[in-house]
Design a protein around this motif. Structure first.
Motif, PDB file in Angstrom:
ATOM      1  N   ASP A   1       0.837  -1.196   0.000  1.00 24.22           N
ATOM      2  CA  ASP A   1       0.000   0.000   0.000  1.00 24.22           C
ATOM      3  C   ASP A   1       0.871   1.245   0.000  1.00 24.22           C
ATOM      4  OD1 ASP A   1      -1.978  -1.829   0.158  1.00 24.22           O
ATOM      5  OD2 ASP A   1      -2.597  -1.370   2.212  1.00 24.22           O
TER       6      ASP A   1
ATOM      7  N   ASP B   1       1.142   3.920   1.643  1.00 30.13           N
ATOM      8  CA  ASP B   1       1.114   4.740   2.856  1.00 30.13           C
ATOM      9  C   ASP B   1       2.369   4.474   3.663  1.00 30.13           C
ATOM     10  OD1 ASP B   1       0.672   2.202   3.837  1.00 30.13           O
ATOM     11  OD2 ASP B   1      -1.426   2.548   4.359  1.00 30.13           O
TER      12      ASP B   1
ATOM     13  N   GLU C   1      -0.477   6.793  -3.290  1.00 26.84           N
ATOM     14  CA  GLU C   1      -0.732   7.078  -1.877  1.00 26.84           C
ATOM     15  C   GLU C   1      -2.220   6.938  -1.550  1.00 26.84           C
ATOM     16  OE1 GLU C   1       0.253  10.539   1.445  1.00 26.84           O
ATOM     17  OE2 GLU C   1       0.836  10.793  -0.657  1.00 26.84           O
ATOM     18  N   GLY C   2      -2.469   6.211  -0.483  1.00 23.36           N
ATOM     19  CA  GLY C   2      -3.839   6.043  -0.014  1.00 23.36           C
ATOM     20  C   GLY C   2      -4.609   4.934  -0.691  1.00 23.36           C
ATOM     21  N   LYS C   3      -3.960   4.165  -1.584  1.00 21.17           N
ATOM     22  CA  LYS C   3      -4.665   3.103  -2.302  1.00 21.17           C
ATOM     23  C   LYS C   3      -3.978   1.767  -2.088  1.00 21.17           C
ATOM     24  CE  LYS C   3      -6.653   5.855  -6.078  1.00 21.17           C
ATOM     25  NZ  LYS C   3      -6.779   5.987  -7.551  1.00 21.17           N
TER      26      LYS C   3
ATOM     27  N   ASP D   1      -8.258  -1.145  -4.497  1.00 25.44           N
ATOM     28  CA  ASP D   1      -8.735   0.203  -4.862  1.00 25.44           C
ATOM     29  C   ASP D   1      -8.236   0.604  -6.246  1.00 25.44           C
ATOM     30  OD1 ASP D   1      -9.896   0.403  -2.338  1.00 25.44           O
ATOM     31  OD2 ASP D   1      -8.096   1.282  -1.454  1.00 25.44           O
TER      32      ASP D   1
END
Length: 727
Positions: free
Chosen positions: A311, A313, A344-346, A350
């Motif tokens: 991920d 993050d 970022e954030g996925k 997603d």
């Protein structure tokens, strides 16, 4: 169970690898030679039409030039029939009529217990799947629908639902499974306060975890309650389940890797399922813990360079750094990792929903090697504006690669990190410093080697003294503190001391044309950085391989003549191996354009462009203007040189080991013969470049002068012989 010494050797000696493999493949009659045990067939581990799978029956090994699968008869049975090592041994022993040794009673008891526990977990799989389809599983089905998981996907991954209460335990008891067996299987638990057993999974979506053989060994559960203490829950470690030595979707990923897919390592169950449904079927995930050493070894058995997809993050990056530190001591040639960091954030699920398969493929194709992420960890967000900070970076990088055991890999890491360091600090160096040969106060460290020893403070060689200004340096300043004065005063006689060690100092030749001393030859930066000057033998081999492949490509009529020697080429570069395989596959093509089109289709345009862009290829006349006779001469010479040099290297390596273990004159003789073969093969090349010959006394003599001297001696000898005959 343990096998007695020599059992496996006897088993391999009795079995025929050709017969074992022959049950799964159809041999290519054109390339195979059954009398020599040299057999070729399309690979059973990945889908292809050409015969790239090679079996050497005499050696007892197989190798695929496409997917690089390799092993012996036991390995082949394990991979094709999805069995354990001992099961493969039993199958092979039964085929050749060898009785298996008596089993260890304790090991037999454990094996029987695992079999019984596997029956319990399989019963639990059926119960969970049935519960998902019932009314109690309505909320779970709605959640899966919301996540976009189809019915077919649920069936493929055997997704289930664990209802509230102790429904599973009651179901197992009704089918004759004791409470103790349910606890041992990890589907039930018993509190320490003496209360009765209860279902381990309650109100959770269930993901069955199977081993490489397909046995259900445990479960993962995703809570339906948003306030649950653990969102995901893996089964407890029991006799059947060791979470540090298991991977989710192990069996399916191994099958996909055998078909040529790259192994992708995701973080969780839903990521694995999403990637698999998007076509990336060779995907696994660790089971709720950081990647372990045993899991890394399982991954490398499936693919030599898995891609870790994490991920985008901070937690994902921290996990990547932990994997790097874990992998460093385990790295070997052909075993590494690459890292694909999500936006970022996925997470992968997603990203696939947002950008589809193409978006995910782009991220995986952009995966970076370990060394890049290591450099990012040590430099990102930091400023290196002082010697102390730069030294700190050097130490951090050196400490990071110290655990690497393979010397060659450590050396390459050091070289790449040194290049990155140079690029980082290059912008801080002025152009005048670069023109003068670099910053004298900045020494680029060799990260792959220990720190150099300190110099002797009393050393007064030229490297410590002043600059070279072009004068005759047989007169040199006395070192300070020697009682002879210092500075230029020493040259003018005021305390100066003449350096009488003429032989130790370089001599300068007087040039009558310029009326000055000739300066010694100094390699200029462009020469020192050229490909040939900075290359080792391995790069020269790489260039020879490129010329050989390009020659065969542009002169296809010679391939069949040299096919045996081309098959024995074994390029070290994967791209060259792919090109060689394509050439041998289409060796019956005699039209250059047709062969070019087929190789282009098999290997792609970038591979051909890189091959033809080599300077050595571009100046090869038989490549630019195809000529069969010239191509035959080129292949004969280049293959001979390559074989001789590699043979010498092999003999040298083996000879060093033999010399360490025993004092044997045969070792010296072998090395001498190998060196002589190499020298004969490369003699023509050396003569083309040489301007001087070496005399018996070791002195250099220009070749044309030596030939003139030889002619003169021959005429004198002939004259003397004639006079003697007249007398």
């Amino acid at each position: 169970m343990s096998l007695p010494p020599g059992f496996l050797d006897e088993l391999r000696a009795r079995s025929s690898l050709t017969q074992v493999v022959g049950r799964k493949v159809i041999w290519d009659p054109r390339k195979s030679n059954q009398g020599k045990g040299d057999m070729w067939a399309p690979c059973p581990f990945h889908q292809e039409k050409s015969a790239s799978f090679h079996v050497d029956d005499k050696q007892g090994f197989y190798y695929c030039f496409g997917c690089h699968a390799k092993g012996d008869a036991i390995t082949f049975i394990r991979e094709t029939e999805n069995t354990s090592f001992m099961e493969a041994v039993e199958i092979l022993a039964g085929e050749v009529g060898m009785p298996m040794p008596a089993r260890d009673p304790v090991a037999q008891q454990k094996s029987d217990k695992r079999t019984e526990l596997a029956k319990v977990t399989e019963a639990a799989v059926r119960f969970f799947r049935m519960s998902l389809a019932q009314a109690s599983g309505g909320a779970a089905r709605a959640y899966l629908d919301q996540r976009g998981m189809s019915e077919a996907t649920r069936d493929r991954f055997e997704i289930g639902y664990a209802p509230n209460g102790n429904a599973l335990l009651a179901h197992l008891k009704a089918n004759g499974v004791s409470e103790e067996m349910a606890i041992e299987a990890g589907v039930a638990a018993k509190p320490d306060d003496g209360r009765g057993a209860y279902d381990f999974y309650r109100d959770r979506i269930i993901f069955p975890i199977r081993d490489a053989r397909g046995r259900a060994i445990s479960f993962g559960g995703r809570s339906m309650d948003p306030n649950a203490r653990a969102k995901y829950l893996n089964g407890p470690e029991r006799l059947l389940f060791d979470k540090g030595a298991a991977l989710y979707n192990h069996g399916g990923a191994r099958t996909a890797c055998g078909k040529g897919q790259t192994l992708v390592v995701a973080e969780g169950y839903m990521d694995v399922i999403a990637l698999s449904e998007a076509g990336f079927e060779a995907t696994v995930a660790p089971l709720g813990t950081a990647v372990t050493e045993r899991q890394l070894q399982l991954m490398w058995r499936m693919h030599p360079e898995p891609v870790i997809a994490l991920d985008g993050d901070k937690a994902g990056l921290r996990a990547a750094m932990r994997v790097i530190d874990l992998a460093m001591p385990l790295l070997e040639a052909g075993k590494s990792l690459r890292f694909a960091i999500m936006p970022e954030g996925k997470d992968p699920d997603d990203l696939i929903k947002a950008e589809g398969r193409a978006g995910m493929r782009a991220v995986l194709m952009a995966a970076v090697p370990m060394v890049t992420l290591l450099w990012q960890r040590e430099t990102e967000g930091k400023v290196f504006d002082s010697p102390e900070r730069r030294a700190s970076l050097d130490k951090a990088l050196r400490d990071a690669i110290t655990p690497i055991k393979d010397r060659s890999i450590k050396r390459h890491y050091g070289e790449i990190l040194k290049d990155m360091r140079f690029e980082l600090f290059q912008s801080k160096r002025t152009q005048s410093e670069l023109d003068q040969g670099g910053d004298p106060f900045e020494m680029a460290p060799d990260f792959a080697a220990p720190p150099p020893p300190s110099y002797d403070a009393g050393y007064t060689g030229m490297d410590q003294g002043g600059s070279d200004m072009g004068y005759d340096d047989r007169y040199a300043d006395a070192p300070s503190g020697s009682g002879q004065g210092n500075g230029r005063a020493g040259r003018d006689g005021a305390g100066g001391k003449r350096n009488t060690d003429f032989e130790a100092r370089p001599k300068r030749e007087w040039d009558p044309k310029t009326k000055s001393f000739k300066l010694p030859a100094v390699p200029v930066p462009s020469t020192k950085s050229s490909v040939i000057a900075s290359s080792d033998d391995s790069y020269m081999d790489f260039l020879r391989e490129a010329v050989i492949l390009a020659t065969a490509l542009r002169n296809p009529s010679v391939i069949l003549e040299f096919d045996a020697r081309l098959e024995a080429l074994h390029p070290a570069n994967a791209e060259h191996a792919s090109l060689l395989h394509a050439l041998l596959t289409h060796a019956d093509e005699t039209d250059p354009q047709t062969l070019w089109d087929k190789v282009l289709s098999d290997c792609g345009k970038p591979a051909l462009d890189r091959l033809m862009a080599h300077p050595h290829v571009q100046i090869a006349s038989q490549v630019q203007r195809p000529d069969v006779e010239m191509a035959q001469m080129c292949l004969t010479e280049e293959l001979a040189k390559l074989k001789a040099r590699r043979g010498y290297s092999t003999e040298l390596s083996d000879g060093i080991l033999d010399m360490v273990s025993a004092d044997d004159e045969n070792v010296t003789w072998r090395l001498a013969q190998a060196a002589e073969a190499r020298n004969r093969a490369t003699k023509a090349e050396a003569e083309d470049r040489a301007e001087y010959d070496i005399g018996a006394n070791g002195a250099e003599m220009k070749r044309d002068e030596r030939r003139a001297l030889d002619d003169l001696i021959a005429r004198i000898s002939k004259g003397k012989g004639a006079q003697g005959g007249a007398e």
